[in-house]
Motif scaffolding. Structure first.
Motif, PDB file in Angstrom:
ATOM      1  N   GLY A   1     -75.034 -15.552  -9.831  1.00 35.15           N
ATOM      2  CA  GLY A   1     -76.379 -15.971 -10.185  1.00 35.15           C
ATOM      3  C   GLY A   1     -76.417 -17.415 -10.643  1.00 35.15           C
ATOM      4  O   GLY A   1     -75.476 -17.904 -11.279  1.00 35.15           O
ATOM      5  N   ALA A   2     -77.471 -18.135 -10.313  1.00 42.60           N
ATOM      6  CA  ALA A   2     -77.610 -19.540 -10.696  1.00 42.60           C
ATOM      7  C   ALA A   2     -79.072 -19.937 -10.603  1.00 42.60           C
ATOM      8  O   ALA A   2     -79.889 -19.249  -9.982  1.00 42.60           O
ATOM      9  CB  ALA A   2     -76.761 -20.437  -9.799  1.00 42.60           C
ATOM     10  N   LYS A   3     -79.401 -21.055 -11.238  1.00 47.95           N
ATOM     11  CA  LYS A   3     -80.721 -21.642 -11.139  1.00 47.95           C
ATOM     12  C   LYS A   3     -80.704 -22.736 -10.066  1.00 47.95           C
ATOM     13  O   LYS A   3     -79.654 -23.316  -9.783  1.00 47.95           O
ATOM     14  CB  LYS A   3     -81.150 -22.216 -12.491  1.00 47.95           C
ATOM     15  CG  LYS A   3     -81.277 -21.174 -13.593  1.00 47.95           C
ATOM     16  CD  LYS A   3     -81.724 -21.806 -14.900  1.00 47.95           C
ATOM     17  CE  LYS A   3     -81.916 -20.753 -15.987  1.00 47.95           C
ATOM     18  NZ  LYS A   3     -82.434 -21.344 -17.251  1.00 47.95           N
ATOM     19  N   PRO A   4     -81.872 -23.043  -9.465  1.00 45.53           N
ATOM     20  CA  PRO A   4     -81.893 -24.086  -8.428  1.00 45.53           C
ATOM     21  C   PRO A   4     -81.272 -25.407  -8.878  1.00 45.53           C
ATOM     22  O   PRO A   4     -80.522 -26.034  -8.117  1.00 45.53           O
ATOM     23  CB  PRO A   4     -83.389 -24.234  -8.123  1.00 45.53           C
ATOM     24  CG  PRO A   4     -83.964 -22.896  -8.431  1.00 45.53           C
ATOM     25  CD  PRO A   4     -83.191 -22.396  -9.622  1.00 45.53           C
ATOM     26  N   THR A   5     -81.563 -25.839 -10.112  1.00 46.19           N
ATOM     27  CA  THR A   5     -81.010 -27.107 -10.587  1.00 46.19           C
ATOM     28  C   THR A   5     -79.493 -27.041 -10.666  1.00 46.19           C
ATOM     29  O   THR A   5     -78.797 -28.013 -10.330  1.00 46.19           O
ATOM     30  CB  THR A   5     -81.588 -27.470 -11.960  1.00 46.19           C
ATOM     31  OG1 THR A   5     -83.016 -27.590 -11.851  1.00 46.19           O
ATOM     32  CG2 THR A   5     -81.024 -28.797 -12.465  1.00 46.19           C
ATOM     33  N   GLN A   6     -78.941 -25.904 -11.108  1.00 48.73           N
ATOM     34  CA  GLN A   6     -77.487 -25.764 -11.194  1.00 48.73           C
ATOM     35  C   GLN A   6     -76.850 -25.892  -9.820  1.00 48.73           C
ATOM     36  O   GLN A   6     -75.828 -26.567  -9.656  1.00 48.73           O
ATOM     37  CB  GLN A   6     -77.129 -24.407 -11.807  1.00 48.73           C
ATOM     38  CG  GLN A   6     -77.471 -24.269 -13.275  1.00 48.73           C
ATOM     39  CD  GLN A   6     -77.215 -22.858 -13.766  1.00 48.73           C
ATOM     40  OE1 GLN A   6     -77.782 -21.910 -13.242  1.00 48.73           O
ATOM     41  NE2 GLN A   6     -76.356 -22.715 -14.753  1.00 48.73           N
ATOM     42  N   VAL A   7     -77.437 -25.220  -8.827  1.00 48.33           N
ATOM     43  CA  VAL A   7     -76.875 -25.290  -7.474  1.00 48.33           C
ATOM     44  C   VAL A   7     -76.927 -26.724  -6.960  1.00 48.33           C
ATOM     45  O   VAL A   7     -75.939 -27.247  -6.413  1.00 48.33           O
ATOM     46  CB  VAL A   7     -77.630 -24.347  -6.522  1.00 48.33           C
ATOM     47  CG1 VAL A   7     -77.106 -24.509  -5.098  1.00 48.33           C
ATOM     48  CG2 VAL A   7     -77.492 -22.898  -6.971  1.00 48.33           C
ATOM     49  N   ALA A   8     -78.073 -27.388  -7.128  1.00 45.58           N
ATOM     50  CA  ALA A   8     -78.203 -28.765  -6.644  1.00 45.58           C
ATOM     51  C   ALA A   8     -77.218 -29.689  -7.352  1.00 45.58           C
ATOM     52  O   ALA A   8     -76.623 -30.579  -6.726  1.00 45.58           O
ATOM     53  CB  ALA A   8     -79.636 -29.258  -6.848  1.00 45.58           C
TER      54      ALA A   8
END
Length: 667
Positions: A292-299
């Protein structure tokens, strides 16, 4: 505070005739490029936002000008000689050295309907660049004949950014020359500040690193009206290093790096296409974050991996994720590589621009149109080029929007699971086609020794019925020949005496493709094409063939590991289609949806000039503005591979409707 839309115009020739809203005023960049030679200094004029302060309670505009005294292509602080600040309809600060001229504009003027100021950058009484700083209209809206355009400038390129995105003022630093941007809920209110971009991505690390549970070296949060980030994107302009010798190799290298380097992130290719003979490659991927991750973390992880501009480089000042961002496991990743050949013997001297966007899969329909324009690659231009406004009008003919499909299904022994997956994904395909307002028909053949159309119901081989299409796919079976010849079989099925062939193929004999219909050929196989096994040894040329000559678009879902010895991917790229990885996932929904969206674009008669900037597009039907699609069902959408606009749902045109599309072309 009014909505802020900015333009990051940094060189003398930036985006032309695009209107930008400010607190209390609108700004139009009116071009006027100056091209220096070795004996002259370039005159730069740059527009910035002025944040809310005691002098400008609602913010304003600042325009600075100066000469590039050191010829480095950047207007540095000590080179600024003229500054003009405008807020609340008044000039509140002006430092003049003769480069900037300010002229009031009355209400009702052609330049500013609500009045404002014309700011001109001049030398020797010649206007080299100008800006319209207009008072906000009473309803705080843009004039209805303009499209809000913003952009970021890099060392090698200028990249237009759709108005749905917020580009924060505070950006990552370190070994990263780029810009991050976000879209989400809440009014987007970008802050303007000139920036450069430059990034490189050949990771020297061998082990996979863990996905950070929070951003490393995070910058202090910057105020933004985007209260929940649902799309996280970035632009990076970087040397190639050892990432590849062309855009396609680089894109594949980047996907491989993600899978081998970041623990917890895995990508699978849904669709890969090319533009301008391979200068630009567009890739769409499913991305799984196992923990699991947030969009900002992935980017942030992608910026650190693919955005550094030297081997082993580090990026600092990455943005913190917002508490309001949802934690997801399934995302859609868009990556576009624009390859900039420097014409030197060493490919490592070349540069590239990478545009990447990530959004949770459940939000794809909401944001795909904005992402498609940002990631099109067509919105990337060289610094300082001029742009020209353009317009095309189309009168819709009755009976248009016909789309025919030929599915070519591998029916060898290894394909049972893949056929079932395709059947299960058929409803997504049908749903997208129906929302596109297309009159579509689907036929199915296989890759075996006998070329015949499936007709499960015995009522004609072509259908638009979901269950019949599913049955036609599954009933191909898995007892077919181990010599899989998808290209050969499709070619033979499409033979036409009317077009000079010796006989009609089974598809043509059935009356397809229909007159005026586009034809898309979809090939599904887990083995390379074995064309010569049935052609009597005649080789197949992916660039010169029946498909390219008759404007048939080919899509292929294949084993990516076979790409080097298969022609399925080559044919797809040559016809303006795309290819995906059949082994990347057991769920073909994403692949089928992408095909249906691209096919809808191919069938559209609203084709634009090759050098159009899709960020600048505005669409009208019978004089009324058509909204940008926010749900993939209504409004207009842009398809980069076909370079077309498609009107969907409530915006679908009828016979006799006049569609007018306004845009800018990059010269």
């Amino acid at each position: 505070m009014n909505k802020v839309v900015f333009h990051r115009s940094v060189l003398a020739a930036a985006i032309t005739a695009s209107t930008l809203s400010m607190s209390g005023c609108d700004l139009t960049d009116n071009d006027g490029a100056y091209v220096p030679d070795d004996n002259d200094f370039a005159l730069f004029a740059i527009a910035n936002n002025v944040s809310s302060n005691g002098v400008c309670p609602e913010g304003g505009r600042e325009i600075v000008a100066g000469l590039d005294l050191n010829f480095n292509g950047v207007l540095e602080a000590d080179e600024i000689s003229d500054t003009v600040q405008i807020c609340s309809g008044s000039v509140v600060d002006a430092t003049k050295s003769g480069l900037l001229k300010v002229t009031p504009l009355d209400s009702g003027s052609e330049r500013c309907a609500s009045g404002g100021f014309l700011v001109e950058a001049m030398r020797d009484d010649k206007v080299e660049k100008s800006f319209d700083v207009c008072n906000a209209t009473p309803d705080n809206s843009q004039p209805d004949n303009t499209t809000e355009v913003s952009g970021v400038s890099t060392g090698s390129a200028e990249v237009s950014v759709p108005g749905e995105f917020d580009v924060p003022e505070q950006q990552p630093t370190g070994d990263f020359d780029g810009a991050m941007m976000f879209a989400g809920s809440g009014e987007s209110a970008p802050e303007a500040m000139p920036m450069a971009v430059s990034a490189n991505s050949e990771s020297a690390r061998t082990g996979r690193k863990a996905l950070a549970s929070h951003s490393m070296q995070a910058a202090e949060a910057t105020p933004s009206a985007v209260t929940t980030r649902e799309v996280a994107s970035f632009v990076a302009d970087r040397p190639v290093l050892s990432a590849g010798t062309n855009a396609g190799e680089v894109l594949q290298n980047f996907a491989n790096q993600i899978n081998s380097t970041v623990n917890g992130l895995n990508v699978a290719n849904v669709s890969t296409g090319q533009l301008f003979e391979g200068i630009i490659y567009n890739g769409i991927y499913t991305l799984t974050a196992s923990d699991g991750a947030k969009p900002t973390q992935v980017a942030n992880e992608l910026v650190k991996l693919l955005g550094v501009n030297k081997l082993g480089g580090e990026v600092t000042g990455l943005p913190e994720s917002l508490a309001s961002e949802s934690i997801e496991t399934e995302f859609r990743l868009f990556m576009t590589v624009v390859y900039l050949n420097q014409d030197t013997p060493e490919s490592d001297d070349d540069r590239l621009v990478l545009v990447a966007s990530v959004t949770p899969t459940p939000l794809l329909n909401k944001w795909e149109n904005a992402i498609s324009r940002l990631n099109s690659g067509r919105n990337v231009s060289a610094p300082g080029v001029t742009r020209t406004p353009g317009e095309k009008s189309f009168t819709v003919e009755g009976g248009s929007n016909l789309a025919d499909f030929l599915f070519v299904i591998d029916n060898s022994g290894s394909m049972s699971g893949d056929q079932q997956s395709l059947s299960e994904a058929a409803d997504s395909f049908i749903n997208v086609m129906q929302s596109s307002g297309l009159d579509f028909q689907i036929g199915t053949i296989n890759t075996g020794s006998t070329i015949e159309l499936a007709d499960t119901n015995g009522d004609g081989a072509f259908t638009n019925d979901l269950q019949e299409f599913r049955d036609d796919v599954v009933n191909q079976g898995t007892s077919g020949s181990g010599t899989e010849t998808g290209i050969y079989n499709a070619e033979q099925a499409l033979q036409s005496t009317a077009l000079g062939d010796a006989a009609d193929g089974v598809v043509t004999a059935e009356g397809h493709p229909r007159s005026g219909a586009s034809l898309s050929v979809v090939i599904l196989s887990d083995e390379p094409s074995q064309y010569t096994r049935r052609s009597g040894g005649v080789e197949f040329d992916p660039k010169i063939n029946l498909f390219t000559e008759r404007n048939y678009t080919v899509y292929s879902l294949i084993e990516e590991s076979d790409a080097s010895r298969s022609q399925y991917d080559d044919l797809a790229l040559a016809t303006g289609g795309s290819f995906g990885d059949i082994s990347g996932t057991e769920d073909f929904t994403a692949f089928m949806e992408e095909i249906s969206k691209n096919a809808g674009g191919v069938s559209s008669s609203f084709e634009l000039p090759e050098n159009v900037d899709p960020v600048s597009i505005e669409v009208r039907k019978n004089g009324q503005v058509v909204p940008v699609s926010q749900d993939a069902e209504n409004g207009w959408v842009y398809r980069p591979l076909s370079n077309t606009v498609l009107l969907r749902g409530t915006s679908t045109p009828a016979g006799g409707d006049v569609i007018t599309i306004r845009y800018e072309v990059i010269n």
